[in-house]
Design a protein around this motif. Structure first.
Motif, short mmCIF file in Angstrom:
data_model
loop_
_atom_site.label_atom_id
_atom_site.label_comp_id
_atom_site.label_asym_id
_atom_site.label_seq_id
_atom_site.Cartn_x
_atom_site.Cartn_y
_atom_site.Cartn_z
N GLU A 101 32.82 28.89 55.81
CA GLU A 101 31.37 28.75 55.93
C GLU A 101 30.94 27.30 55.75
N ALA A 102 31.63 26.59 54.87
CA ALA A 102 31.32 25.17 54.67
C ALA A 102 31.63 24.37 55.93
N MET A 103 32.78 24.64 56.55
CA MET A 103 33.14 23.93 57.77
C MET A 103 32.11 24.18 58.87
N LYS A 104 31.70 25.42 59.01
CA LYS A 104 30.73 25.78 60.04
C LYS A 104 29.39 25.10 59.80
N LYS A 105 28.91 25.12 58.56
CA LYS A 105 27.62 24.53 58.24
C LYS A 105 27.64 23.01 58.43
N ILE A 106 28.66 22.34 57.87
CA ILE A 106 28.74 20.89 57.97
C ILE A 106 28.95 20.46 59.42
N GLY A 107 29.82 21.19 60.14
CA GLY A 107 30.05 20.88 61.55
C GLY A 107 28.80 21.03 62.38
N GLY A 108 28.01 22.06 62.07
CA GLY A 108 26.77 22.27 62.80
C GLY A 108 25.79 21.14 62.62
N ARG A 109 25.68 20.64 61.39
CA ARG A 109 24.77 19.52 61.12
C ARG A 109 25.22 18.24 61.84
N ILE A 110 26.55 18.00 61.84
CA ILE A 110 27.07 16.82 62.53
C ILE A 110 26.84 16.92 64.03
N GLU A 111 27.05 18.11 64.57
CA GLU A 111 26.83 18.32 66.01
C GLU A 111 25.35 18.09 66.37
N GLU A 112 24.45 18.54 65.51
CA GLU A 112 23.02 18.34 65.76
C GLU A 112 22.67 16.85 65.81
N ARG A 113 23.30 16.07 64.94
CA ARG A 113 22.96 14.65 64.89
C ARG A 113 23.59 13.86 66.03
N PHE A 114 24.88 14.07 66.29
CA PHE A 114 25.59 13.21 67.24
C PHE A 114 25.78 13.82 68.63
N LYS A 115 25.56 15.11 68.75
CA LYS A 115 25.73 15.81 70.04
C LYS A 115 27.18 15.77 70.52
N TRP A 116 28.14 15.65 69.59
CA TRP A 116 29.55 15.67 69.96
C TRP A 116 30.01 17.10 70.23
N PRO A 117 30.91 17.30 71.20
CA PRO A 117 31.47 18.64 71.40
C PRO A 117 32.47 19.00 70.30
N VAL A 118 32.54 20.27 69.95
CA VAL A 118 33.46 20.75 68.92
C VAL A 118 34.74 21.25 69.56
#
Length: 358
Positions: A132-149
């Protein structure tokens, strides 16, 4: 190098992989050079787990509930250290590239094409888990930088360590290319064949066991369950000692020989044998130090196997150990081993350590 005085990552051993006594050491950016960068990727230095370009660190700031995770994710995603961390990561990637594999990190960032993933190891009582931590932190980073996961074929890995109320986040500097799990990256050593069998014991942990043994130049060290030879090789690299590794697996012994050849020059000498741990081919009282990562708890998973075999191991190992010799044994079933040691008159228990290793 400036050690961080706050001991949040060193004083709690009650957890699992994240809380094994990590010490965060910061290196001043002004000391950056190709040689320093090479050392920071932990090719040669004993005791280093891995190196990261630091994004954010927080002490006593992680709450156990969902709002605590939200706060950690926001702090990491909105950190002002991303540009510096990515610039350092780009330098390290450029150092490691070859004709077969190349990445233009700067171009990927400019075009928002850099594939990333978040990995997390966590200890403590939280209302959320590592996934859950990975998903939450990854989501926030994706929102900021628009990088693909991308969880496997990624260009950049954001690694988060959470220990109770403290956290550390950074980008590992060693080029991994592909990883299928979220555990800590494997340590690299020049002697470990990257395409061969992975050593279960981290070289940094092997070095700590050697330190506990008090090995001195001129002594003889034996690992009677040596596997691919990690402990004796680490000893031979740093001590003028006779180092012996033995395993009853011909495959493991063959890899140990290859790893020894990969080392090149050593301070000590290394010998590889295929002996049974209860029938060693060395003379009585000829070994000064025995160090062994006993594999039974994890590999075989049978407590009764250790209970049955421990007395035989200690009897044989005490036979070859010189007067005043030392044994350092790492075991999942410590109580079973201690019970066997108490019944062996040749063995004197000096100290026990309760540890977690990752």
């Amino acid at each position: 190098m400036t050690p961080v005085h706050k001991q949040s990552f060193t004083n709690d051993y009650s957890g699992g992989e994240a809380g094994i006594g990590k010490l965060k050491v910061e290196v001043d950016e002004a000391s950056d050079s190709p040689e320093i960068r090479r050392l920071l990727r932990a090719h040669d230095l004993p005791g280093i787990l891995f190196s990261m370009a630091l994004i954010e660190v927080g002490t006593e700031s992680v709450e156990n509930d969902e709002s605590g995770l939200d706060n950690v994710a926001n702090v990491i995603a909105n950190s002002g250290n991303w540009c510096r961390a990515l610039r350092l990561y780009s330098k390290h990637i450029n150092d490691q590239q070859d004709d077969a594999y190349s990445l233009d990190i700067d171009e990927m960032i400019r075009k928002n094409e850099m594939k990333f993933r978040v990995s997390c190891i966590r200890d403590g009582r939280h209302e959320w888990n590592s996934t859950e931590a990975m998903k939450k932190i990854g989501g926030r980073i994706e929102e900021r930088f628009k990088w693909p996961v991308s969880l496997v074929d990624f260009d950049c890995e954001v690694f988060v360590i959470i220990v109770h109320k403290s956290f550390l986040c950074g980008i590992p500097l060693k080029l991994m290319r592909r990883r299928h799990n979220n555990r800590m990256p494997h340590e690299t050593r020049p002697y470990l064949n990257p395409g061969g069998r992975v050593a279960m014991l981290r070289p940094s942990n092997a070095h700590l066991l050697i330190h506990l043994s008090g090995l001195k130049n001129g002594e003889t060290l034996l690992d009677p369950m040596g596997g691919v030879g990690t402990i004796p090789i680490e000893a031979a690299l740093y001590f003028e000692a006779r180092c012996i590794t033995s395993d009853n697996s011909s495959q493991a012994s063959s890899i140990a020989r290859q790893n020894a050849e990969n080392c090149g020059s050593m301070k000590g000498t290394l010998e590889v044998y295929e002996w049974d741990a209860v029938s060693l081919g060395v003379e009585d009282q000829s070994v000064d130090v025995i160090i062994c990562d006993m594999p039974f708890g994890k590999v075989y998973g049978k407590k009764r196997t250790m209970k049955k075999m421990a007395p035989s191991f200690l009897q044989e190992w005490s036979r070859v150990l010189a007067k005043g010799g030392r044994m350092v044994l790492l075991s999942t079933y410590g109580s079973t081993l201690l019970e066997a040691a108490e019944k062996n008159e040749a063995v004197f228990l000096l100290k026990t350590h309760r540890v977690n290793i990752g």
